[in-house]
Enzyme design. Structure first.
Site, mmCIF file in Angstrom:
data_model
loop_
_atom_site.group_PDB
_atom_site.id
_atom_site.type_symbol
_atom_site.label_atom_id
_atom_site.label_comp_id
_atom_site.label_asym_id
_atom_site.label_seq_id
_atom_site.Cartn_x
_atom_site.Cartn_y
_atom_site.Cartn_z
ATOM 1 N N LYS A 242 36.780 33.547 21.701
ATOM 2 C CA LYS A 242 35.637 33.628 20.793
ATOM 3 C C LYS A 242 36.073 34.415 19.566
ATOM 4 O O LYS A 242 36.494 35.566 19.669
ATOM 5 C CB LYS A 242 34.473 34.309 21.482
ATOM 6 C CG LYS A 242 33.252 34.429 20.610
ATOM 7 C CD LYS A 242 32.080 34.934 21.402
ATOM 8 C CE LYS A 242 30.870 35.111 20.503
ATOM 9 N NZ LYS A 242 29.735 35.633 21.245
ATOM 10 N N LYS B 60 35.101 28.939 20.841
ATOM 11 C CA LYS B 60 33.957 29.069 19.949
ATOM 12 C C LYS B 60 34.362 29.811 18.683
ATOM 13 O O LYS B 60 35.038 30.838 18.801
ATOM 14 C CB LYS B 60 32.888 29.866 20.687
ATOM 15 C CG LYS B 60 31.645 30.142 19.926
ATOM 16 C CD LYS B 60 30.771 31.009 20.759
ATOM 17 C CE LYS B 60 29.595 31.429 19.932
ATOM 18 N NZ LYS B 60 28.702 32.280 20.647
HETATM 19 C C1 PBG Z 1 26.744 36.678 21.511
HETATM 20 C C2 PBG Z 1 26.683 35.283 21.033
HETATM 21 C C3 PBG Z 1 26.739 34.843 19.711
HETATM 22 C C4 PBG Z 1 26.632 33.454 19.739
HETATM 23 C C5 PBG Z 1 26.490 33.081 21.063
HETATM 24 N N1 PBG Z 1 26.540 34.221 21.848
HETATM 25 C C6 PBG Z 1 26.765 35.571 18.436
HETATM 26 C C7 PBG Z 1 27.743 36.554 18.080
HETATM 27 O O1 PBG Z 1 28.808 36.683 18.682
HETATM 28 O O2 PBG Z 1 27.424 37.250 17.129
HETATM 29 C C8 PBG Z 1 26.679 32.572 18.524
HETATM 30 C C9 PBG Z 1 26.120 31.215 18.695
HETATM 31 C C10 PBG Z 1 25.918 30.478 17.432
HETATM 32 O O3 PBG Z 1 26.261 30.951 16.332
HETATM 33 O O4 PBG Z 1 25.372 29.373 17.510
HETATM 34 N N2 PBG Z 1 26.030 36.873 22.689
#
Ligand code: PBG
Length: 327
Positions: free
Chosen positions: A200, A252
């Site tokens: 991520k 992601k």
């Molecule tokens: C954190 C989380 C995030 C997203 C999913 N889970 C945001 C982040 O890391 O700030 C992002 C999902 C998206 O942008 O559609 N729990």
């Protein structure tokens, strides 16, 4: 050479039936997962300005949206909880509360849908903490990795108890998959699946999501999320999560990271998911609304591209709509 090449790839493109016969990549409703937001103490679904067409749901409207997605053939649902501000605290304790909005909503959907879908829950603290970070803070304001793991275990067990088939640690803490596996097993949840957000990245494309969950974050997540340029490090994260017992792994965001998706697919023997995040949604939605891009074609092209790169599952805010287009 007669002047007419023998090799004519266009032959196989000459009719729709031929193109269908030789298509290399499939995109089916079952391969799509719909992320959904459920908020506490709202009485009507609340639109998210930066994600036109996406809302924060009430528990009731969530049940309808979930049933629609399942009827359209979508393969799974990923739930995010949005507590009221007053319930946020330093450790995000409301996330593990059995009556917290996410766990209550999981119970609703488990009762409504049972085994008809795969219920997934975001296993992270950022929606529930008053500082908006994905972990608990130490006395210097940094993230206390190991104290955070204990909170993740509480969240995961509460989610499994509420009916989640899949828990999805998204906080990028070291050791989170092993801690959650041990915690679930100790609580008797041997069948609960872990979908690990293995790679991520610290991405600007999460901006609209932070509106969607009313994030309290000041600053950034760069001490736990990865630098966008690092692919070798992403594969290390995948390897570690597999070692720790991840049942599925995720990359992601998706579109800017298709090389990482491809490398992770080549590396991993478990199913691979990719998350088409809020900013990817917002870009296509905005360009389509301006008349600059053809919406349906752009959405489907983005989804097939993520599949082509090697993702088995694609999380997309368009999951229900795309599933309907595909049948
Ligand atoms: C954190 C989380 C995030 C997203 C999913 N889970 C945001 C982040 O890391 O700030 C992002 C999902 C998206 O942008 O559609 N729990």
């Amino acid at each position: 050479m007669s002047g007419f090449p023998r090799q004519r790839p266009r032959r196989l493109r000459s009719t729709p039936a031929l193109r269908r016969l030789v298509a290399e990549t499939t995109l089916q409703p079952r391969q799509l997962v719909l992320p959904l937001f459920v908020a506490d103490s709202i009485t009507e679904p609340r639109p998210i300005a930066s994600m036109p067409g996406v809302v924060q749901h009430t528990r009731e409207s969530l049940r309808r949206a979930a049933a629609d997605a399942v009827a359209a053939g979508v393969g799974g649902l990923m739930l995010f909880g949005v507590p009221c501000e007053a319930d946020k605290d330093a450790t995000g304790s409301v996330g593990a509360h059995p009556h917290g909005v996410l766990n209550a909503a999981l119970r609703d959907l488990a009762a409504d849908l049972g085994a008809a879908t795969v219920l997934m829950a975001d296993t992270c603290l950022d929606e529930f903490t008053d500082h908006g970070h994905c972990g608990v803070l130490d006395e210097r304001g940094g993230i206390d990795n190991d104290a955070t793991l204990a909170e993740y275990v509480r969240l995961a067990v509460a989610q499994a108890e509420a009916g989640a088939h899949v828990v999805s640690p998204s906080g990028m803490m070291d050791g989170q998959v092993a801690a959650i596996r041990d915690g679930l097993d100790a609580a008797g949840h041997h069948q609960t699946v872990i979908l690990a957000y293995a790679a991520k990245f610290a991405s600007a494309f999460y901006g609209p999501f932070r509106d969607a969950v009313g994030s309290s974050l000041q600053g950034d997540r760069r001490t736990y999320q990865q630098e966008p340029g690092n692919v070798r490090e992403a594969l290390r994260e995948v390897d570690l999560d597999l070692d720790e017992g991840a049942d599925m792994v995720m990359v992601k965001p998706a579109l800017g990271y298709l090389d990482v998706v491809a490398a992770a697919a080549a590396r991993s023997a478990v199913p691979l998911a990719a998350y088409q995040v809020s900013g990817e949604y917002a870009m296509i939605a905005a360009a389509a609304a301006a008349g600059w891009i053809e919406r349906r074609a752009a959405v489907l092209e983005s989804l097939i591209s993520i599949r082509r790169a090697g993702a088995d599952l694609v999380l997309s805010y368009w999951a229900t709509e795309a599933a309907r287009w595909l049948v």
